[in-house]
Design an enzyme around this catalytic site. Structure first.
Site, PDB file in Angstrom:
ATOM      1  N   GLY A  56       0.831  -1.201   0.000  1.00  0.00           N
ATOM      2  CA  GLY A  56       0.000   0.000   0.000  1.00  0.00           C
ATOM      3  C   GLY A  56       0.868   1.254   0.000  1.00  0.00           C
ATOM      4  O   GLY A  56       1.814   1.357   0.786  1.00  0.00           O
ATOM      5  N   ASN A 136      -7.129   0.610  -2.335  1.00  0.00           N
ATOM      6  CA  ASN A 136      -7.403   0.041  -1.014  1.00  0.00           C
ATOM      7  C   ASN A 136      -8.333   0.998  -0.266  1.00  0.00           C
ATOM      8  O   ASN A 136      -7.873   1.929   0.385  1.00  0.00           O
ATOM      9  CB  ASN A 136      -6.078  -0.156  -0.263  1.00  0.00           C
ATOM     10  N   CYS A 139      -8.923   2.265   4.067  1.00  0.00           N
ATOM     11  CA  CYS A 139      -8.245   3.268   4.913  1.00  0.00           C
ATOM     12  C   CYS A 139      -9.264   4.181   5.589  1.00  0.00           C
ATOM     13  O   CYS A 139     -10.330   4.467   5.019  1.00  0.00           O
ATOM     14  CB  CYS A 139      -7.317   4.137   4.063  1.00  0.00           C
ATOM     15  N   ASN A 201     -10.610  -7.724   1.606  1.00  0.00           N
ATOM     16  CA  ASN A 201      -9.518  -7.282   2.466  1.00  0.00           C
ATOM     17  C   ASN A 201      -9.695  -7.966   3.839  1.00  0.00           C
ATOM     18  O   ASN A 201     -10.618  -8.752   4.028  1.00  0.00           O
ATOM     19  CB  ASN A 201      -9.563  -5.747   2.603  1.00  0.00           C
ATOM     20  N   GLY A 256      -7.296 -16.280   2.807  1.00  0.00           N
ATOM     21  CA  GLY A 256      -6.987 -17.599   3.357  1.00  0.00           C
ATOM     22  C   GLY A 256      -6.601 -18.671   2.371  1.00  0.00           C
ATOM     23  O   GLY A 256      -6.529 -19.853   2.739  1.00  0.00           O
ATOM     24  N   THR A 278      -1.271 -14.270   3.229  1.00  0.00           N
ATOM     25  CA  THR A 278      -0.774 -14.918   4.444  1.00  0.00           C
ATOM     26  C   THR A 278      -0.195 -16.305   4.155  1.00  0.00           C
ATOM     27  O   THR A 278       0.778 -16.717   4.793  1.00  0.00           O
ATOM     28  CB  THR A 278      -1.928 -15.015   5.468  1.00  0.00           C
TER      29      THR A 278
END
Ligand SMILES: Cc1cc2nc3c(=O)[nH]c(=O)nc-3n(C[C@H](O)[C@H](O)[C@H](O)COP(=O)(O)O)c2cc1C
Length: 325
Positions: A56, A136, A139, A201, A256, A278
């Site tokens: 970002g 994004n 925020c 997100n 995920g 992740t």
């Protein structure tokens, strides 16, 4: 269903918003820095992925949040990095020139505290070799008491609209799961000019140290990611596909994904590409395994490429009211 197929082996390449993706896999923002540090992993090749979404980026440099910034949870992690980044000027003038745009597609991840910030960062990336711009919208809006732009459809649309005015590059709006009606939000973002959507997100959460009676994350709250959020992310992709699919707006499904089966589930739910974030912390070379797994699946099912799989979910007939308990 398994159908033998003659002819060349299936292709995992695809087209996303007119961009050539060598694989449906996209490496997700915040999990691969600005691309350059990730390529140092032995055995990794940018050519194994459709695209890499950069960290970002804000108008001014940011040092990020106080520690702890990450915390491992059962089947996932909480993060509140605080958008640490060197600012758009540095990214465009010093980082982008070092990336090999011949290898893969690079996507900027644009963040801001005001609508003007978003538009200005987008304008700077428009004047750069970046392939696409992901907004994004998770925020906080400092002019509206810190509520995230992405939690309110009207605010999300105003961000997209402002960015649309300053770029001709593909815009991917990254939707937040932290809202009541993600379908309405998707519709507003598409009408405001988004070419694609990223879903989802992270989901806001927290961790507490009971002995100290203090929050563990320096920012108190953080975004939950990893396998723990996969069922939620799948449902959101399924819901957003009902709105975006008929309009031909592609989705990058994420949340995920850690193996081939996860990736396939997201594609069947409606994703044209799948993001891994992740999961890379568990296995940095995951994309190779998933690419080969998708290729095997396509061959086993007699499919030439993933296009016939996208949104191919077969729903049961009408079952009455959608109550679940
Ligand atoms: C450490 C970390 C940093 C992140 N930073 C960003 C970011 O800068 N911009 C953004 O849009 N998403 C960011 N995300 C969210 C991811 O891009 C992704 O949407 C989310 O983690 C869900 O995918 P996953 O479960 O595969 O990680 C970050 C996630 C993590 C774990």
């Amino acid at each position: 269903m398994t159908t033998a197929r003659n002819g060349p082996p299936p292709s995992i390449a695809s087209s996303f918003c007119g961009l050539h993706f060598a694989s449906p896999i996209v490496l997700l923002s915040g999990c691969v820095g600005f691309g350059e540090e990730y390529t140092r992993i032995e055995g990794f090749s940018n050519t194994d992925v459709g695209g890499v979404v950069l960290k970002g980026t804000t108008l001014e440099p940011r040092l990020g949040n106080p520690p702890h910034r990450v915390y491992e949870t059962p089947m996932g992690m909480l993060n509140a990095i605080g958008l640490q980044n060197p600012g758009v000027e540095h990214v465009v003038s010093s980082i982008l020139p070092a990336l090999d745009f011949g290898e893969t597609r690079f996507i900027a991840n644009v963040c801001g505290s005001t609508i003007d910030d978003y538009a200005e960062v987008t304008r700077r990336f428009d004047d750069s070799p970046i392939d696409a711009i992901e907004i994004n919208i998770s925020c906080p809006n400092i002019k509206e008491g810190g509520v995230a732009f992405g939690n309110v459809p009207e605010m999300s649309a105003r961000v997209v609209e402002a960015c649309r005015k300053v770029t001709g590059k593909p815009i991917i709006t990254k939707l937040s799961p932290n809202q009541t009606d993600i379908q309405t939000n998707a519709r507003y973002c598409i009408e405001a000019g988004s070419d694609a959507l990223a879903v989802i997100n992270t989901i806001m959460g927290m961790a507490i140290d009971a002995e100290k009676r203090q929050p563990i994350i320096g920012n108190v709250q953080g975004g939950l990611s990893g396998p723990a959020i996969k069922p939620i992310a799948l449902l959101k992709v399924h819901q957003v596909y009902q709105v975006a699919g008929p309009l031909g707006i592609p989705i990058i499904g994420q949340g995920g994904i850690c193996d081939t089966n996860d990736a396939l589930e997201f594609i069947v739910a409606g994703a044209s590409a799948v993001g891994i974030g992740t999961g890379l912390f568990y296995d940095p070379l995951l994309c190779r395994t998933i690419n080969s797994g998708i290729g095997d699946y396509l061959a086993r099912h007699g499919l030439e490429d993933i296009s016939g799989l996208i949104g191919s979910l077969e729903l049961p007939g009408p079952t009455g009211a959608p109550e679940v308990c």
